[in-house]
Design a protein around this motif. Structure first.
Motif, PDB file in Angstrom:
ATOM      1  N   THR A 162       0.819  -1.208   0.000  1.00 36.35           N
ATOM      2  CA  THR A 162       0.000   0.000   0.000  1.00 36.35           C
ATOM      3  C   THR A 162       0.852   1.257   0.000  1.00 36.35           C
ATOM      4  O   THR A 162       0.593   2.205  -0.759  1.00 36.35           O
ATOM      5  N   VAL A 163       1.887   1.287   0.837  1.00 37.82           N
ATOM      6  CA  VAL A 163       2.741   2.475   0.920  1.00 37.82           C
ATOM      7  C   VAL A 163       3.500   2.695  -0.388  1.00 37.82           C
ATOM      8  O   VAL A 163       3.518   3.801  -0.945  1.00 37.82           O
ATOM      9  N   CYS A 164       4.135   1.637  -0.892  1.00 42.76           N
ATOM     10  CA  CYS A 164       4.959   1.788  -2.105  1.00 42.76           C
ATOM     11  C   CYS A 164       4.109   2.111  -3.334  1.00 42.76           C
ATOM     12  O   CYS A 164       4.477   2.967  -4.151  1.00 42.76           O
ATOM     13  N   SER A 165       2.958   1.447  -3.469  1.00 39.65           N
ATOM     14  CA  SER A 165       2.105   1.734  -4.628  1.00 39.65           C
ATOM     15  C   SER A 165       1.555   3.154  -4.544  1.00 39.65           C
ATOM     16  O   SER A 165       1.363   3.820  -5.573  1.00 39.65           O
ATOM     17  N   GLY A 166       1.297   3.635  -3.329  1.00 40.82           N
ATOM     18  CA  GLY A 166       0.825   5.012  -3.174  1.00 40.82           C
ATOM     19  C   GLY A 166       1.864   6.019  -3.629  1.00 40.82           C
ATOM     20  O   GLY A 166       1.533   7.022  -4.283  1.00 40.82           O
ATOM     21  N   ILE A 167       3.139   5.781  -3.299  1.00 38.64           N
ATOM     22  CA  ILE A 167       4.212   6.692  -3.727  1.00 38.64           C
ATOM     23  C   ILE A 167       4.336   6.688  -5.248  1.00 38.64           C
ATOM     24  O   ILE A 167       4.485   7.744  -5.883  1.00 38.64           O
TER      25      ILE A 167
ATOM     26  N   PHE B 263      10.792  -0.189  -7.612  1.00 41.20           N
ATOM     27  CA  PHE B 263      11.617  -1.391  -7.511  1.00 41.20           C
ATOM     28  C   PHE B 263      11.299  -2.205  -6.261  1.00 41.20           C
ATOM     29  O   PHE B 263      11.696  -3.377  -6.156  1.00 41.20           O
ATOM     30  N   LEU B 264      10.604  -1.603  -5.301  1.00 42.75           N
ATOM     31  CA  LEU B 264      10.258  -2.313  -4.061  1.00 42.75           C
ATOM     32  C   LEU B 264       8.951  -3.085  -4.180  1.00 42.75           C
ATOM     33  O   LEU B 264       8.589  -3.810  -3.257  1.00 42.75           O
ATOM     34  N   LEU B 265       8.240  -2.928  -5.291  1.00 42.13           N
ATOM     35  CA  LEU B 265       6.961  -3.614  -5.480  1.00 42.13           C
ATOM     36  C   LEU B 265       7.180  -5.031  -6.006  1.00 42.13           C
ATOM     37  O   LEU B 265       8.196  -5.315  -6.653  1.00 42.13           O
ATOM     38  N   PRO B 266       6.241  -5.952  -5.780  1.00 37.06           N
ATOM     39  CA  PRO B 266       6.379  -7.326  -6.280  1.00 37.06           C
ATOM     40  C   PRO B 266       6.121  -7.391  -7.784  1.00 37.06           C
ATOM     41  O   PRO B 266       5.376  -6.591  -8.329  1.00 37.06           O
TER      42      PRO B 266
ATOM     43  N   TYR C 252       3.003  -2.535 -24.371  1.00 41.16           N
ATOM     44  CA  TYR C 252       2.535  -3.883 -24.679  1.00 41.16           C
ATOM     45  C   TYR C 252       3.702  -4.819 -25.007  1.00 41.16           C
ATOM     46  O   TYR C 252       3.718  -5.988 -24.600  1.00 41.16           O
ATOM     47  N   LEU C 253       4.685  -4.294 -25.731  1.00 37.40           N
ATOM     48  CA  LEU C 253       5.835  -5.119 -26.124  1.00 37.40           C
ATOM     49  C   LEU C 253       6.738  -5.453 -24.940  1.00 37.40           C
ATOM     50  O   LEU C 253       7.374  -6.513 -24.912  1.00 37.40           O
ATOM     51  N   LEU C 254       6.794  -4.552 -23.954  1.00 40.77           N
ATOM     52  CA  LEU C 254       7.759  -4.720 -22.869  1.00 40.77           C
ATOM     53  C   LEU C 254       7.176  -5.311 -21.594  1.00 40.77           C
ATOM     54  O   LEU C 254       7.921  -5.924 -20.819  1.00 40.77           O
ATOM     55  N   LEU C 255       5.882  -5.132 -21.354  1.00 39.25           N
ATOM     56  CA  LEU C 255       5.322  -5.523 -20.054  1.00 39.25           C
ATOM     57  C   LEU C 255       5.517  -7.005 -19.743  1.00 39.25           C
ATOM     58  O   LEU C 255       5.861  -7.360 -18.607  1.00 39.25           O
ATOM     59  N   ASP C 256       5.305  -7.878 -20.720  1.00 37.83           N
ATOM     60  CA  ASP C 256       5.471  -9.307 -20.470  1.00 37.83           C
ATOM     61  C   ASP C 256       6.924  -9.757 -20.610  1.00 37.83           C
ATOM     62  O   ASP C 256       7.320 -10.757 -20.005  1.00 37.83           O
ATOM     63  N   ARG C 257       7.705  -9.030 -21.396  1.00 35.67           N
ATOM     64  CA  ARG C 257       9.095  -9.423 -21.603  1.00 35.67           C
ATOM     65  C   ARG C 257      10.004  -8.916 -20.491  1.00 35.67           C
ATOM     66  O   ARG C 257      10.858  -9.643 -19.989  1.00 35.67           O
ATOM     67  N   VAL C 258       9.834  -7.660 -20.124  1.00 30.76           N
ATOM     68  CA  VAL C 258      10.695  -7.049 -19.105  1.00 30.76           C
ATOM     69  C   VAL C 258      10.088  -7.193 -17.715  1.00 30.76           C
ATOM     70  O   VAL C 258      10.811  -7.312 -16.725  1.00 30.76           O
ATOM     71  N   GLY C 259       8.771  -7.190 -17.642  1.00 34.26           N
ATOM     72  CA  GLY C 259       8.098  -7.275 -16.352  1.00 34.26           C
ATOM     73  C   GLY C 259       7.470  -5.951 -15.958  1.00 34.26           C
ATOM     74  O   GLY C 259       7.916  -4.883 -16.373  1.00 34.26           O
ATOM     75  N   ARG C 260       6.426  -6.037 -15.129  1.00 39.05           N
ATOM     76  CA  ARG C 260       5.719  -4.821 -14.710  1.00 39.05           C
ATOM     77  C   ARG C 260       6.609  -3.890 -13.906  1.00 39.05           C
ATOM     78  O   ARG C 260       6.595  -2.678 -14.081  1.00 39.05           O
ATOM     79  N   ARG C 261       7.361  -4.436 -12.982  1.00 42.82           N
ATOM     80  CA  ARG C 261       8.152  -3.609 -12.070  1.00 42.82           C
ATOM     81  C   ARG C 261       9.191  -2.782 -12.809  1.00 42.82           C
ATOM     82  O   ARG C 261       9.301  -1.570 -12.593  1.00 42.82           O
ATOM     83  N   TRP C 262       9.955  -3.410 -13.697  1.00 40.50           N
ATOM     84  CA  TRP C 262      10.989  -2.674 -14.427  1.00 40.50           C
ATOM     85  C   TRP C 262      10.379  -1.664 -15.388  1.00 40.50           C
ATOM     86  O   TRP C 262      10.930  -0.571 -15.583  1.00 40.50           O
ATOM     87  N   CYS C 263       9.255  -2.013 -15.996  1.00 41.82           N
ATOM     88  CA  CYS C 263       8.595  -1.063 -16.894  1.00 41.82           C
ATOM     89  C   CYS C 263       8.094   0.155 -16.123  1.00 41.82           C
ATOM     90  O   CYS C 263       8.271   1.295 -16.557  1.00 41.82           O
ATOM     91  N   GLN C 264       7.456  -0.084 -14.971  1.00 44.12           N
ATOM     92  CA  GLN C 264       6.933   1.019 -14.172  1.00 44.12           C
ATOM     93  C   GLN C 264       8.052   1.969 -13.766  1.00 44.12           C
ATOM     94  O   GLN C 264       7.965   3.188 -13.946  1.00 44.12           O
ATOM     95  N   ALA C 265       9.110   1.409 -13.214  1.00 46.06           N
ATOM     96  CA  ALA C 265      10.229   2.240 -12.769  1.00 46.06           C
ATOM     97  C   ALA C 265      10.920   2.919 -13.946  1.00 46.06           C
ATOM     98  O   ALA C 265      11.245   4.112 -13.899  1.00 46.06           O
ATOM     99  N   GLY C 266      11.159   2.171 -15.019  1.00 53.35           N
ATOM    100  CA  GLY C 266      11.882   2.718 -16.164  1.00 53.35           C
ATOM    101  C   GLY C 266      11.138   3.850 -16.847  1.00 53.35           C
ATOM    102  O   GLY C 266      11.727   4.893 -17.163  1.00 53.35           O
ATOM    103  N   PHE C 267       9.836   3.667 -17.083  1.00 51.70           N
ATOM    104  CA  PHE C 267       9.058   4.717 -17.738  1.00 51.70           C
ATOM    105  C   PHE C 267       9.016   5.994 -16.897  1.00 51.70           C
ATOM    106  O   PHE C 267       9.111   7.107 -17.423  1.00 51.70           O
TER     107      PHE C 267
END
Length: 570
Positions: free
Chosen positions: A356-361, A519-522, A403-418
């Motif tokens: 909850t804390v990390c997703s809120g940030i 990066f702290l999210l699952p 769409y191209l990166l979410l399944d290949r790189v993963g949600r966490r890396w895409c979220q942080a990278g973008f």
């Protein structure tokens, strides 16, 4: 059995889901039109103090401006000051006069250039100069309404269901939007616009939840991107509609009225079967699952669920019997006691608290930068309608990249990278000279694309992280934080009075720091949706299978009972 296992039998992605996705895309078209409407609703046309009556003087408009309106050293006329006495000597010498007479704020109001807009709320209620802050406040108040709407609809849709609250949101959005269009004062406009923001939030968070909860694991990314493309389409349509309708009242009315029509589409939109099962509404869940199986041409499954489940409801068989054939017997697991979940459960246990804390940030940083960019469509050397069009168009390749990166790189890396790329591009735009307007525009437009990619990822990622029993509450909470950031963004833009690049520095730095927290999210890519809080705490949903014998000790689990008289039924 998990819900994903059931999907293998009813069809996790077929004609049923495609029709649902299409129907949910229509109301989502309206969202960006309202959320970014401030750019046109409150546009500030060229203006200057109202000039005194020329009397018997036969002067051109240029000469009248010259003798009444002060100019700076670069020849730019003031928008908020007027000379106390006419400067007649300037008619013969138009150069800057350092010893000009004193000037004062506009005593008789303002004159506006109506060549681009017939009417805006700025020209309606003179929201310029010392009243400029009220203009930005109207935008902030709208997002305050959206912020509280996130909490309200997040809780209500977990309690009463996704579909009823979606209908309430659509109807109230239309009614409140049309009432706002006929506001007779700025106070009425601000209040009604805020209430409209409350109503619109239900469309935003409920539609994405319905998509995620009806789509199987393999197609969740695709469904999230398709749903998000509706936002981009609406963004582009806003530029075209605003270009065609230059009066703010009719513009607001034209984008509010369709919500009434879209509410009729809810007749064909299914309630979430996950939510129905989690709340003991087995009979209704059976109805929707049967419809899903038939539309997806799963002919073997449809009659089985319609007959066997009804038999189980009236004559519940012992659990040991017919274990293989009882389709709905082991789909959703619950705690020993049937709970009424609330926002408190988002922070009650350690892993949920961290989530909850990390997703809120993360949700603070993403909309903060997105709306910081989106609400700035002037100053880049492009027409404001063209800028809005480009802002909307850049989102399409951004979503395809997601769409191209979410399944290949993963949600966490895409979220942080973008998020981090968005911030860095904003900071880079500061060092580009203002005379290189095309280069600055390109950098900011690219930042807009990455911010949209981060936003798209955030909706899908968040819906996958929270368990079914509090998923809508989780989305409501994160949306609350996101709209808090959106309401702060217009206020931050006022800081350009101190230094023109200060808002950009704040937007860029904030999203970089918030992106690092991602990066702290699952990671949730190719992972089953968690159904209960225990799934999150013990990460049971991460395993490919979940035999009963492998359950964590000390946790008492009770399978959903197929009785219409169950104490869990609400």
């Amino acid at each position: 059995m998990r819900f994903e296992d059931l999907f293998e039998e009813v069809g996790g992605f077929g004609r049923f889901q495609l029709l649902m996705l299409l129907l949910l895309c229509f109301p989502r078209l309206i969202l960006p039109m309202h959320f970014l409407l401030h750019n046109f609703l409150a546009a500030v046309p060229a203006h200057h103090c109202q000039l005194p009556d020329p009397g018997h003087q036969n002067l051109s408009q240029r000469d009248r401006l010259l003798q009444h309106i002060p100019q700076d050293s670069e020849g730019a006329r003031s928008s908020c000051r007027i000379y106390i006495q006419p400067q007649l000597h300037l008619l013969s010498n138009s150069t800057f006069q350092a010893n000009s007479s004193a000037d004062v704020p506009c005593p008789r109001g303002w004159e506006y250039d109506y060549s681009q807009f017939t009417s805006t709320i700025v020209t309606e209620w003179d929201l310029v100069c010392e009243w400029r802050s009220l203009n930005q406040a109207s935008s902030a108040l709208f997002y305050v309404g959206v912020m509280f709407g996130s909490i309200i609809f997040g809780y209500l849709s977990d309690k009463f269901g996704r579909l009823p609250m979606l209908v309430v949101s659509l109807v109230s959005s239309s009614v409140l939007g049309m009432v706002t269009a006929f506001s007779t004062s700025f106070l009425m406009f601000a209040v009604m616009r805020s209430l409209c923001g409350v109503a619109l939030t239900g469309i935003a968070i409920i539609s994405i939840t319905l998509c995620v909860e009806w789509i199987d694991l393999q197609h969740r990314t695709f469904a999230g991107i398709i749903s998000s493309l509706a936002w981009s389409t609406g963004n582009i349509l806003l530029a075209l509609i605003a270009f065609s309708i230059r009066d703010w009242r009719w513009l607001l009315f034209s984008i509010s009225a369709p919500c009434i029509l879209f509410s009729a589409l809810c007749w064909w939109i299914p309630e979430s079967a996950r939510w129905l099962l989690a709340n003991g509404k087995t009979r209704l869940a059976q109805t929707y699952l049967t419809r899903c199986a038939r539309m997806n041409r799963r002919k073997d499954f449809a009659p089985k669920i319609s007959c066997e489940v009804l038999e189980a409801i009236h004559h519940p068989a012992p659990r040991a019997q017919h274990e293989k054939d009882r389709v709905l017997d082991k789909i959703i697991t619950t705690d020993e006691s049937c709970k009424q979940y609330s926002y408190w459960h988002l922070v009650k246990t350690p892993r949920m608290r961290r989530l909850t804390v990390c997703s809120g940030i993360v949700w603070f940083g993403t909309p903060f930068a997105y709306y910081g960019i989106s609400l700035t469509i002037t100053g880049f050397g492009l027409n404001m309608y063209l800028t809005q069009l480009v802002y909307g168009a850049i989102e399409v390749p951004a979503k395809l990249l997601s769409y191209l990166l979410l399944d290949r790189v993963g949600r966490r890396w895409c979220q942080a990278g973008f998020m981090i790329l968005t911030g860095l591009l904003l900071l880079i735009s500061i060092i580009i000279p203002t005379d290189l307007s095309i280069a600055r525009s390109a950098i900011v437009i690219l930042a807009k694309g990455f911010s949209e990619a981060a936003f798209t990822t955030a909706f899908l990622y968040t819906a996958e992280m929270y368990p079914t029993v509090v998923r809508q509450s989780g989305l409501g909470y994160t949306s609350f934080v996101g709209r808090l950031a959106a309401s702060v963004a217009p206020v931050v833009k006022l800081l350009d009075e101190f230094w023109m690049h200060l808002p950009t520095v704040i937007f860029g730095t904030t999203i970089v720091l918030c992106g690092a927290i991602a990066f702290l999210l699952p990671e949730t890519s190719n992972v089953r949706l968690p159904e209960t809080i225990e799934d999150v705490e013990y990460q049971r949903h991460l395993a490919p299978t979940e035999p009963d014998a492998e359950e964590k000790p000390g946790i008492s689990i009770e399978f959903l009972k197929l009785s219409e008289h169950s104490s869990c039924t609400t």
